[in-house]
Scaffold this motif. Structure first.
Motif, mmCIF file in Angstrom:
data_model
loop_
_atom_site.group_PDB
_atom_site.id
_atom_site.type_symbol
_atom_site.label_atom_id
_atom_site.label_comp_id
_atom_site.label_asym_id
_atom_site.label_seq_id
_atom_site.Cartn_x
_atom_site.Cartn_y
_atom_site.Cartn_z
ATOM 1 N N GLN A 1 0.839 -1.204 0.000
ATOM 2 C CA GLN A 1 0.000 0.000 0.000
ATOM 3 C C GLN A 1 0.884 1.267 0.000
ATOM 4 O O GLN A 1 0.605 2.232 -0.702
ATOM 5 C CB GLN A 1 -0.924 -0.003 1.225
ATOM 6 C CG GLN A 1 -1.848 1.205 1.330
ATOM 7 C CD GLN A 1 -2.881 1.260 0.202
ATOM 8 O OE1 GLN A 1 -3.557 0.278 -0.089
ATOM 9 N NE2 GLN A 1 -2.986 2.408 -0.436
ATOM 10 N N LEU B 1 2.311 1.617 -3.389
ATOM 11 C CA LEU B 1 1.271 2.038 -4.331
ATOM 12 C C LEU B 1 1.038 3.539 -4.240
ATOM 13 O O LEU B 1 0.872 4.225 -5.248
ATOM 14 C CB LEU B 1 -0.048 1.319 -4.003
ATOM 15 C CG LEU B 1 -0.169 -0.149 -4.398
ATOM 16 C CD1 LEU B 1 -1.496 -0.721 -3.921
ATOM 17 C CD2 LEU B 1 -0.079 -0.289 -5.910
ATOM 18 N N ASN B 2 1.061 4.045 -2.996
ATOM 19 C CA ASN B 2 0.830 5.480 -2.803
ATOM 20 C C ASN B 2 1.855 6.338 -3.533
ATOM 21 O O ASN B 2 1.609 7.508 -3.786
ATOM 22 C CB ASN B 2 0.892 5.829 -1.305
ATOM 23 C CG ASN B 2 -0.356 5.382 -0.585
ATOM 24 O OD1 ASN B 2 -1.362 5.053 -1.223
ATOM 25 N ND2 ASN B 2 -0.311 5.358 0.738
ATOM 26 N N ARG C 1 0.468 5.910 -7.567
ATOM 27 C CA ARG C 1 -0.934 5.878 -7.967
ATOM 28 C C ARG C 1 -1.526 7.291 -8.080
ATOM 29 O O ARG C 1 -0.907 8.259 -7.671
ATOM 30 C CB ARG C 1 -1.711 5.044 -6.958
ATOM 31 C CG ARG C 1 -1.418 3.553 -7.049
ATOM 32 C CD ARG C 1 -1.925 3.009 -8.371
ATOM 33 N NE ARG C 1 -1.527 1.628 -8.606
ATOM 34 C CZ ARG C 1 -2.157 0.568 -8.106
ATOM 35 N NH1 ARG C 1 -3.157 0.723 -7.272
ATOM 36 N NH2 ARG C 1 -1.765 -0.639 -8.428
ATOM 37 N N PRO C 2 -2.750 7.415 -8.604
ATOM 38 C CA PRO C 2 -3.356 8.747 -8.747
ATOM 39 C C PRO C 2 -3.297 9.522 -7.429
ATOM 40 O O PRO C 2 -3.385 8.913 -6.363
ATOM 41 C CB PRO C 2 -4.806 8.442 -9.112
ATOM 42 C CG PRO C 2 -4.784 7.082 -9.705
ATOM 43 C CD PRO C 2 -3.666 6.352 -9.063
#
Lengths: 229, 832
Positions: B452, B455-456, B459-460
């Protein structure tokens, strides 16, 4: 039937400047396991606050909440979070999907938090059930409101919750889409035999549940079974 | 409307205001100090010199020189030289600058003595004025006596200050003033002694000093004398502090840039939070101009307010500079307060606030009223590329003009701006690359929290680009400052003296060499160096002597080359402080060979010669033809004897010469004992105790470091504000996500881990890239601006890197601390 949610003498007040604002008082009711239950009332009646207290998202000033056999007053923030992760599902008016995650990842989050190994597989199954299997790699911003709420539905059921709280689940959707989402919600609920607690001001929706609790000015006006049930 | 809206957003505008205040305060304080320093140098140059102009010469003036000197009617004169002095009362000895003065010196300024009248009576009384600190150190009082060479005379006063003496020079060789008529009796002005004759003049109101310089200077040059006017002294002094000025300007530039980054990021957050309100205002009928003006007026107002406050703080800071630097400067700096800094602060505050807020302000212009109705994120409103380009161009022009204003040099200003743009582009490129790499090699099998976090990063709505650029830029600027500080400090750094000499004996006559060496060994010390010194002058360069050079305007040879008395040596090896950069070093020659000498880089440049060129030297009346065999780069910063001109062995052995001996005295007591013995037996010998020089240099460095560190600290504070602003950009989004995770059942440590890893990675990547870029930019600064060697310090890697990474982590986690300690609904209520 056993009681999955027991509310006793609940009271919630907020401080606004020097003034105390009482949002909820003398709230006492139970929800049976497997029951569908709605909380209705006009804006500002305390519906969402009550839902938050029931799910352990907030703490009351007085009274207590017993959820799935646990007195929430005796649990700390982490323990309440763990209980929600195991036993509770949520659906929000604004969908509340994580914008940085894809559809599949959003659905898998509750299981991922548990450390479940088959999170993605279960996520795909649920996406298929809500008709969005082909959109698994899309981000929330690439989906319509109805689609986002269907993803939220899939997420809510991903951890096979004992109880599901839905806060105005059709509030941001048009009638047609709202109807589809509600049908899906009830179908999934029936299939998984989950207790459903809905906050709504839509009486048609409330009438589909077995029990309706009416709030006004932070107090219970009535708490009775619906006629059709 | 602008005022009402700003009133409601006071807390949010605080970061913005702080960035302006700190940036402006740094610029104002540094600019004011620099201007004050220049003004003071100019206004005090007469007092510094003690006259309107003077003529100086390193040897007894010949007839022609004396005629010129006399024709201008000097008011006073002196001969000065460095020598050991002794105090018979307690046997103490010290290296001192003996100034034999005749006539009413100084013409301007005054010698401050205790008793006061001693400065006017010492000549008549035949007594000495001795540096007050020196008297204090040795427990001597006026009334005691001092021995200068073979002359013993009474001390008639303690000398607190006199023109031309700074605390630094006084500490190494404190002044001892004696009547000129007694100098001969010291018997110290022998062959090889380093001495200087000075003649002081008072100009009439009609005298044009520049004209005088133009007419007299060439005549004096021919006689190996120099004319110094107080205006040229002021120019020279200005140049002496040039590097410090350059550094302070760099600090100002960096502090203001950090302030600008702070403005840009804090306004970015502010406007983003306001976009929905603006959309609502537009729905209610506000025009684009009206909504734009509401925020433009706010920003401009805060810019002006920040400018006034920053100007005020800047004045306060610069008041402290002279106090801290008083020992470093040979004069008192008087600080004057004018309205100019306030005006400068206000104008600069207004300009930087509006310019750096403009990109974000454009959002208010282009935001659609539809966004008031949309649920989606409102940050994505599109600005036309042309408007963006125009704003960028204006910012770049401003940066260039500002750099030029600070540096007064087009090339440097261009270099700074281009350097900043390149840094910006590299940081943005690395941020993009980081995202691509994480995406390409995403560890799918890792635990949820780690995945996570990663991903941060790509990601958008990720903040990777913004944070890496902001952290990188902040770290880059601070590290550049630190590395630059290293360049300046290493210039005067004291080398490791554990294995080198710490006592140097100068002016040793050949016949004294053996006896002094014996004195050293008798004290159980080792003679480390025994260096021969031969004095000579340059007679001609490439066949041109001084006169021919003067007549040929195409020849580019600096005047001092012909006037200077070079102290040269001969040996068959090079020292560690020397490096041949052209040609080949010849260690030894036989008598019939052409003499290949080695010259230092600066002589090669000023004499305009290269390898193979002929140079003829006048060695005590004998002309000696040589050829430039090699050019050396010499590290003059080392506290050891270095030479401009170096002969191979086999040439100068029979020339008149004197020696320099050195030893290492392990303790202060052994050093004092040796000094006492040498001074009493060989009064002409000058002893430099490097131990004292080390202490003094360290003390000065400590003070300069203090200023540098203070200004660096100032920039770091601005940097932290920038960081807070940048990390706060995504505060609301991160809180929302964390609350949602909490609602779905995430535990504290899961939320903590997700955020911690993300911010730690951003902090490490941003600060590491910033430091590496700083290393490169400082290397370029060292080469092209400071023209000094650069040995980077490990501190930025060992301290800045972890400290900034942890700071980013701390600020990042502080954003979500509410989520960790409160219930989800409570957090959402607070954030609403």
């Amino acid at each position: 039937m056993s009681k999955i949610l027991k509310i006793n003498g609940l009271e919630k007040t907020y401080t606004s400047g020097a003034k105390q604002l009482t949002v909820l008082q003398n709230i006492t009711f139970d929800v049976e396991k497997g029951q569908t239950f709605s909380i209705v009332g006009p804006s500002g009646s305390g519906k969402t606050t009550l839902l938050g207290l029931c799910a352990g998202l907030d703490t009351p000033n007085a009274g207590n909440v017993e959820l799935c056999g646990h007195d929430l007053n005796t649990l700390n923030e982490d323990e309440r979070a763990q209980l929600r992760n195991r036993e509770v599902g949520f659906i929000f008016q604004n969908f509340q999907l994580l914008p940085t995650l894809t559809t599949l990842e959003n659905v898998s989050v509750p299981l991922e938090l548990q450390g479940a190994k088959q999170a993605a597989k279960r996520g795909m199954e649920l996406l298929a059930q809500v008709g969005l299997a082909d959109r698994f790699h899309h981000y929330p911003s690439q989906l319509s409101g109805g689609e986002q709420q269907r993803v939220a539905l899939a997420r809510a059921f991903s951890n096979s919750p004992s109880i599901l709280f839905a806060d105005e689940p059709t509030g941001n959707l048009d009638d047609e889409t709202g109807e589809k989402v509600i049908k899906l919600l009830f179908d999934l609920n029936k299939a998984s035999n989950t207790t459903l607690v809905i906050v709504t001001h839509d009486l048609d929706l409330a009438n589909r549940t077995q029990q309706i609790l009416r709030l006004k000015g932070g107090e219970i006006i009535t708490n009775q079974p619906t006629v059709t049930h | 409307m602008a005022w009402r809206d700003a009133k409601a957003s006071r807390a949010r505008l605080l970061l913005f205001t702080a960035s302006i205040i700190l940036g402006i305060a740094a610029v104002v304080s540094i600019q004011l100090f620099r201007d004050n320093l220049q003004d003071n140098i100019q206004s005090q140059s007469k007092s510094l010199m003690g006259a309107d102009y003077l003529i100086d010469i390193d040897e007894t003036p010949n007839e022609r020189a004396q005629a010129i000197i006399d024709s201008l009617n000097p008011v006073a004169s002196e001969v000065n030289f460095v020598s050991m002095v002794a105090f018979p009362k307690n046997g103490g000895t010290k290296l001192a600058r003996v100034r034999g003065i005749e006539g009413p010196f100084p013409v301007y300024g005054k010698m401050e003595t205790q008793p006061e009248q001693a400065s006017s009576t010492y000549q008549e009384e035949g007594g000495a004025l001795v540096d007050a600190t020196l008297l204090l150190q040795y427990g001597i009082k006026p009334g005691d006596s001092i021995k200068v060479g073979e002359l013993t005379l009474p001390i008639v006063g303690s000398l607190s200050s006199m023109p031309g003496n700074s605390a630094v020079t006084s500490s190494v060789a404190p002044p001892v003033v004696i009547p000129n008529r007694l100098v001969a009796k010291t018997n110290l002005l022998q062959f090889g002694s380093r001495k200087e004759y000075q003649y002081f003049y008072k100009a009439t109101p009609e005298t044009d000093l520049i004209e005088l310089e133009n007419v007299i200077e060439p005549m004096l040059d021919a006689e190996r004398a120099d004319l110094d006017t107080h205006t040229s002294t002021s120019r020279r002094l200005g140049r002496r502090y040039e590097n410090m000025g350059k550094f302070l300007n760099l600090v100002a530039f960096i502090a203001l840039l950090l302030g600008c980054v702070g403005i840009a990021s804090s306004v970015h957050i502010y406007i983003r939070e306001k976009l929905k309100h603006i959309a609502v205002l537009k729905c209610l009928g506000a025009s684009r101009k009206q909504s734009f003006l509401i925020y433009l007026i706010q920003i401009a107002g805060i810019g002006i307010l920040g400018g006034v406050l920053g100007g005020g703080i800047g004045i306060g800071i610069q008041e402290s500079f002279p106090y801290i630097l008083k020992d470093f400067l040979p004069f008192d700096v008087e600080i004057t307060i004018t309205t100019q800094p306030i005006i400068m602060g206000v104008v600069l505050g207004f300009l930087i606030a509006v310019l750096f807020a403009l990109l974000s302000l454009l959002n208010t212009w282009y935001v659609s009223p539809l966004q008031a109705l949309r649920i989606s994120d409102t940050s994505g409103s599109k600005k036309p590329k042309q408007a963006k380009r125009i704003v960028f161009t204006i910012i770049i022009i401003f940066l260039f003009l500002f750099s030029y204003w600070l540096l007064r040099d087009v090339t440097y200003a261009m270099g700074f701006v281009v350097g900043m743009l390149i840094t910006f582009a590299i940081l943005a490129g690395i941020a993009t690359l980081t995202m691509k790499m994480i995406k390409a090699w995403f560890p799918k099998t890792w635990g949820y929290t780690t995945r996570q976090s990663l991903l941060n990063l790509f990601r958008p709505n990720n903040q990777t680009l913004v944070l890496i650029v902001a952290i990188g830029l902040g770290t880059f600027l601070i590290s550049t400052l630190y590395f630059t500080k290293d360049i300046l400090l290493s210039k005067t750094a004291v080398g490791d003296s554990s294995n080198s000499a710490n006592m140097i004996m100068l002016d040793v006559q050949p016949k004294q060499t053996e006896a002094i060496a014996k004195t050293i060994t008798d004290n159980e010390l080792e003679v480390i160096d025994n260096i021969p010194l031969v004095t000579m002058r340059i007679h001609s360069v490439k066949g041109l002597d001084a006169k021919a050079e003067e007549q040929d305007s195409t020849v580019q040879i600096r005047g001092w080359i012909y006037n200077h008395e070079f102290r040269t040596t001969y040996r068959d090896h090079l020292m560690a402080s020397e490096e041949v950069i052209a040609g080949q070093w010849t260690p030894e020659v036989s008598n019939d060979d052409v003499i290949p000498i080695s010259i230092s880089e600066n002589v090669a440049e000023d004499a305009n010669v290269t390898v193979g060129d002929k140079m003829v030297f006048n060695v005590q009346g004998v002309l000696m033809e040589t050829v430039v065999g090699s050019i050396r780069m010499v590290d003059w910063g080392q506290l050891q004897l270095n030479f401009n001109i170096l002969f191979p062995k086999g040439v100068l052995e029979n020339a008149p010469q004197f020696k320099v001996l050195s030893t290492k005295a392990p303790t202060e007591a052994s050093s004092a004992q040796l000094q006492r013995e040498i001074v009493s037996n060989f009064p002409n010998v000058t002893i430099i105790d490097l131990r004292q020089v080390f202490t003094i240099v360290e003390d000065i460095l400590g003070k300069v470091s203090w200023i540098i560190n203070f200004m660096a600290f100032f920039s770091i504070i601005t940097g932290v504000i920038v960081l807070i602003g940048s990390v706060r950009t995504s505060k609301h989004q991160r809180i929302k996500e964390s609350v949602l995770l909490r609602t779905l059942g995430a535990k504290n440590n899961q939320i903590l881990k997700i955020s911690a890893l993300e911010y730690l990675l951003l902090g490490i990547v941003g600060s590491l890239v910033g430091i590496v870029l700083a290393l490169v930019s400082t290397l370029l600064l060292a080469l092209f601006v400071f023209k000094e060697p650069f040995v980077p310090s490990a501190i930025p890697f060992l301290i800045f890197l972890p400290a900034i990474s942890l700071l980013v982590l701390a600020i990042g986690l502080s954003n979500i601390r509410g989520v960790l300690s409160s219930s989800p609904l409570e957090v959402l209520r607070r954030e609403a």
